[in-house]
Motif scaffolding. Structure first.
Motif, PDB file in Angstrom:
ATOM      1  N   UNK A   1       0.878  -1.159   0.000  1.00  0.00           N
ATOM      2  CA  UNK A   1       0.000   0.000   0.000  1.00  0.00           C
ATOM      3  C   UNK A   1       0.916   1.208   0.000  1.00  0.00           C
ATOM      4  N   UNK A   2       0.773   2.071  -0.999  1.00  0.00           N
ATOM      5  CA  UNK A   2       1.620   3.262  -1.057  1.00  0.00           C
ATOM      6  C   UNK A   2       0.802   4.444  -1.553  1.00  0.00           C
ATOM      7  N   UNK A   3       1.309   5.642  -1.279  1.00  0.00           N
ATOM      8  CA  UNK A   3       0.655   6.884  -1.669  1.00  0.00           C
ATOM      9  C   UNK A   3       1.228   7.367  -2.996  1.00  0.00           C
ATOM     10  N   UNK A   4       0.361   7.784  -3.906  1.00  0.00           N
ATOM     11  CA  UNK A   4       0.781   8.372  -5.169  1.00  0.00           C
ATOM     12  C   UNK A   4       0.463   9.859  -5.113  1.00  0.00           C
ATOM     13  N   UNK A   5       1.391  10.710  -5.513  1.00  0.00           N
ATOM     14  CA  UNK A   5       1.204  12.158  -5.434  1.00  0.00           C
ATOM     15  C   UNK A   5       0.067  12.686  -6.301  1.00  0.00           C
ATOM     16  N   UNK A   6      -0.531  11.825  -7.108  1.00  0.00           N
ATOM     17  CA  UNK A   6      -1.671  12.247  -7.921  1.00  0.00           C
ATOM     18  C   UNK A   6      -2.975  12.178  -7.127  1.00  0.00           C
ATOM     19  N   UNK A   7      -2.909  11.700  -5.891  1.00  0.00           N
ATOM     20  CA  UNK A   7      -4.079  11.723  -5.018  1.00  0.00           C
ATOM     21  C   UNK A   7      -4.734  10.392  -4.753  1.00  0.00           C
ATOM     22  N   UNK A   8      -4.000   9.315  -4.958  1.00  0.00           N
ATOM     23  CA  UNK A   8      -4.603   8.017  -4.676  1.00  0.00           C
ATOM     24  C   UNK A   8      -3.605   7.055  -4.046  1.00  0.00           C
ATOM     25  N   UNK A   9      -4.180   6.020  -3.410  1.00  0.00           N
ATOM     26  CA  UNK A   9      -3.382   4.950  -2.830  1.00  0.00           C
ATOM     27  C   UNK A   9      -3.216   3.856  -3.880  1.00  0.00           C
ATOM     28  N   UNK A  10      -2.003   3.370  -4.028  1.00  0.00           N
ATOM     29  CA  UNK A  10      -1.732   2.232  -4.891  1.00  0.00           C
ATOM     30  C   UNK A  10      -1.691   0.998  -4.001  1.00  0.00           C
ATOM     31  N   UNK A  11      -2.563   0.047  -4.269  1.00  0.00           N
ATOM     32  CA  UNK A  11      -2.689  -1.134  -3.413  1.00  0.00           C
ATOM     33  C   UNK A  11      -2.496  -2.386  -4.257  1.00  0.00           C
ATOM     34  N   UNK A  12      -1.731  -3.299  -3.712  1.00  0.00           N
ATOM     35  CA  UNK A  12      -1.556  -4.602  -4.352  1.00  0.00           C
ATOM     36  C   UNK A  12      -1.834  -5.660  -3.292  1.00  0.00           C
ATOM     37  N   UNK A  13      -2.705  -6.609  -3.656  1.00  0.00           N
ATOM     38  CA  UNK A  13      -3.019  -7.682  -2.707  1.00  0.00           C
ATOM     39  C   UNK A  13      -3.218  -8.992  -3.450  1.00  0.00           C
TER      40      UNK A  13
END
Length: 91
Positions: free
Chosen positions: A56-68
């Protein structure tokens, strides 16, 4: 150019650069302005096929990038808008 004029020009340039940097920082989406990561993760974990979180990481474009991973071991990558909690397309 006199020494006084050079110092004045440098001061003005520095001031303008600081204002531009400050404005850029205001326009950039911040994770703190939206849902907390724990709330986003809780919603992802409640999916019936959820098995484990990979990242789970933050993207400066305004969303969370999640991989599960799912229960059948498939890898899912999803981007969640921090303010709405809805899935978004990656730019």
């Amino acid at each position: 150019m006199s020494k006084r004029m050079a110092i004045l020009a440098l001061g003005i340039w520095t001031g303008l650069a600081a204002v531009a940097h400050s404005q850029e920082a205001k326009d950039k989406p911040r994770a703190e302005a939206g849902k907390k990561p724990s709330m986003i993760l809780s919603e992802i974990e409640s999916r019936p096929d959820f098995a484990r979180l990979d990242s789970l990481s933050w993207n400066d474009k305004g969303y969370y990038e999640i991989e599960y991973r799912t229960t059948d071991k498939a890898r899912v990558q999803i981007n969640i808008d921090a303010t709405t909690g809805m899935a978004v397309d990656q730019d």
